[in-house]
Design a protein around this motif. Structure first.
Motif, short mmCIF file in Angstrom:
data_model
loop_
_atom_site.label_atom_id
_atom_site.label_comp_id
_atom_site.label_asym_id
_atom_site.label_seq_id
_atom_site.Cartn_x
_atom_site.Cartn_y
_atom_site.Cartn_z
N LYS A 150 0.78 -1.30 0.19
CA LYS A 150 0.08 0.10 0.02
C LYS A 150 0.93 1.34 -0.08
CE LYS A 150 -4.02 -2.21 2.24
NZ LYS A 150 -5.15 -2.13 3.28
N GLN A 151 1.99 1.09 -0.87
CA GLN A 151 2.91 2.42 -1.05
C GLN A 151 3.10 2.60 -2.38
OE1 GLN A 151 5.76 1.76 1.93
NE2 GLN A 151 6.72 0.22 0.80
N LEU A 152 3.83 3.67 -2.65
CA LEU A 152 4.42 3.90 -3.96
C LEU A 152 5.73 3.01 -4.20
CD1 LEU A 152 4.21 7.55 -4.43
CD2 LEU A 152 2.49 6.11 -5.14
N LYS A 153 5.93 2.64 -5.35
CA LYS A 153 7.17 1.92 -5.71
C LYS A 153 8.19 2.81 -5.83
CE LYS A 153 5.07 -2.29 -7.97
NZ LYS A 153 4.97 -2.93 -9.29
N PRO A 154 9.53 2.29 -5.45
CA PRO A 154 10.65 3.21 -5.38
C PRO A 154 10.91 4.03 -6.84
CG PRO A 154 11.21 1.10 -4.43
CD PRO A 154 9.81 0.93 -5.12
N GLN A 155 10.85 3.48 -7.80
CA GLN A 155 10.92 3.92 -9.15
C GLN A 155 9.99 5.07 -9.22
OE1 GLN A 155 13.48 3.48 -11.05
NE2 GLN A 155 12.89 4.13 -13.34
N CYS A 156 8.80 4.94 -8.67
CA CYS A 156 7.85 6.19 -8.70
C CYS A 156 8.11 7.27 -7.88
CB CYS A 156 6.52 5.43 -8.37
SG CYS A 156 5.11 6.72 -8.46
#
Length: 561
Positions: A150-156
């Motif tokens: 439930k969180q943004l991915k590192p690349q994003c």
């Protein structure tokens, strides 16, 4: 964003997938439903995203497994349709279709249940079905968000952090109301109404401990807001932002964004223009936190933090003027950019793209920051030039004092690159420049032989102006072993009289650099005595040499030693 969308409809016979397609096209429930609908294309102008959409129906009774595999490969998204009134069709989703699609992990999949919520017979939610299929392709969730964590991915996070940094125009690590509105207008065309702006900050403030600070949005607040958009099914909002700042579906900056096309004809050069200077000045002011008109190593690192690598290595401190604290001065900063634009415009455009030039300057691409000069042959024909950057090559045998000459230009001691001219000057192209400085040692009787040889081999018939400089002029001058003296040689070949240089005679330095600049700017006057030129020409030169930032001599000037 993809230029078209291909939707593949899968499902057991008689679940209604073909009826969905025909109801979408005919806007009514079909009386007779074939086993398979022919492929249809919905034109771009009637789709919400303005992208052509192809819809493909698959029928296992008419088509083979091989065709199915081919269609899955070609499809951007697969819609698996089942009937909630037929339990066996639901079971087939898990036992039959999921294993097939598992082998294609890049595929977006939608599972559509035929019920009161989606019905071809009642014409209910059919357009919505295909809209969400299109949306799954054009605005995919997978690259942005991890549903399990439930969180943004590192690349994003990296991409959005760059966007935040570029949008934070005063570098206070907060997006003020003015910066938020500028960002909103840039991405979506219109600023937020004052109340809407307050509502946004209120939502962030209520859900984060550090998302709002000094009535502005922090990076964590900005990231939370985009997480919220995605969680609420509005991931197209985040994708609009990302694409505006140059990102593709893999969250990498596109080649079209970083390397816009430009035309550079033979004999032309590239320079930063007023738009490039304006952008770089704003950038310098933004990161010069202590306002000392210089960038410390930490400030320089912050300036380039939006790039995936540090574009300026340690050699920059040897190439350009520095402040008293040995920092990159504002003058040196522009020198390095001018050099980059002149020697490697492809890389210069890449760096400007990473730094957000086209976004902040509201330009189609960063090529608007570059001027391509007219061909040098035309300059010679018209006997004038609009160029402000020139390439000078300082050439002479080792030990002549070329490094001291360059150090004197930079007005400090520094390490410079030594290049072996004999191995470097293998062909005429290696000698190409706007002006050649042929340097010999007045105290070495064999020194001038080398300069004369280089001149005859590369410059005598080239049209490139040459200036002869006798170095170590504070020492006793000896007769050169060449067949004629340097002065006689220059007279014979219609070159300007030799100039004298010594690190001890600092009053002569400016005159030599001015003479080199003058020769590059007015090659058709090569051989004329500057003292005989008109007053306006001398005044123009005096102004130009200061404005030309050392005519890119730093590294380019020291290239041939």
């Amino acid at each position: 964003m993809k230029r078209d969308v291909r939707i593949l409809m899968l499902g057991e016979p008689k679940v209604g997938k073909t009826s969905l397609i025909m109801s979408l096209v005919g806007e009514e429930f079909p009386e007779k439903v074939p086993l398979r609908a022919e492929e249809i294309t919905i034109p771009a102008d009637v789709t919400p995203e303005k992208v052509p959409t192809h819809i493909v129906d698959y029928s296992e009774s008419e088509q083979s497994d091989e065709v199915l595999r081919e269609e899955i490969v070609k499809a951007n998204v697969v819609c698996v349709v089942y009937d909630v009134t037929q339990e066996e069709t639901i079971d087939k989703v898990i036992t039959k279709y999921c294993p097939i699609l598992t082998n294609h992990t890049s595929m977006e999949s939608l599972f559509i249940q035929i019920s009161d919520d989606c019905s071809a017979k009642n014409l209910k939610n059919i357009s919505e079905l295909f809209y969400y299929a299109q949306k799954a392709v054009l605005h995919p969730t997978a690259p942005l968000y991890d549903p399990e964590d439930k969180q943004l991915k590192p690349q994003c996070v990296r991409a959005l952090s760059r966007i935040f940094s570029i949008s934070d125009q005063d570098n206070d690590h907060i997006l003020s109301d003015a910066e938020l509105n500028c960002f909103q207008k840039l991405c979506f065309g219109n600023p937020l109404a004052p109340q809407a702006l307050e509502d946004v900050k209120t939502v962030v403030w209520k859900n984060t401990s550090d998302g709002v600070q000094d009535n502005g949005l922090t990076l964590n607040g900005f990231l939370f807001l985009n997480t919220l958009f995605i969680q609420r099914g509005r991931h197209e909002t985040t994708w609009t932002i990302l694409r505006k700042f140059g990102y593709d579906d893999t969250l990498e900056l596109t080649d079209d964004y970083l390397y816009p096309p430009y035309v550079l004809s033979v004999g032309c050069t590239t320079e930063l223009n007023h738009l490039g200077h304006q952008f770089l000045q704003k950038l310098f002011d933004k990161y010069d936190e202590d306002k000392d008109s210089a960038l410390s190593p930490a400030e320089l690192k912050n300036l380039f933090s939006v790039l995936p690598y540090m574009p300026w290595g340690p050699e920059v401190y040897s190439n350009v003027p520095l402040s008293d604290d040995i920092y990159i001065s504002q003058h040196g900063y522009f020198c390095q950019w001018m050099l980059s634009a002149y020697l490697d415009v492809h890389r210069c455009l890449e760096h400007l793209g990473h730094l957000g030039y086209p976004i902040l300057m509201e330009q189609g691409s960063q090529t608007s920051a570059i001027t391509v000069t007219r061909e040098k042959a035309l300059d010679l024909e018209k006997k004038q030039t609009q160029r402000t950057v020139f390439l000078c090559k300082v050439i002479g045998p080792r030990g002549t004092g070329k490094t001291d000459f360059l150090r004197a230009f930079l007005q400090r001691s520094t390490e410079l690159e030594e290049v072996d001219v004999e191995t470097e000057f293998l062909k005429a192209a290696d000698a190409a420049c706007d002006v050649a400085c042929l340097m010999y040692d007045v105290s070495d009787p064999d020194s001038f032989n080398y300069c004369a040889s280089i001149y005859k081999q590369h410059y005598m018939d080239s049209g490139i102006p040459c200036v002869v400089v006798g170095s170590k002029a504070d020492l006793i001058e000896v007769k050169q072993h060449h067949g004629m003296s340097p002065s006689e040689f220059c007279y014979k070949h219609r070159l300007p009289s030799p100039l004298s240089f010594s690190t001890m005679l600092t009053h002569t330095h400016t005159h030599i650099y001015s003479k080199l600049t003058w020769a590059a700017m007015y090659p058709h006057l090569n051989g004329s005595d500057m003292s005989s030129t008109s007053f306006w020409l001398r005044v123009t030169l005096g102004t130009t040499i200061a404005a030309m930032l050392g005519f890119a001599l730093y590294r380019a000037f020291s290239r041939h030693k």
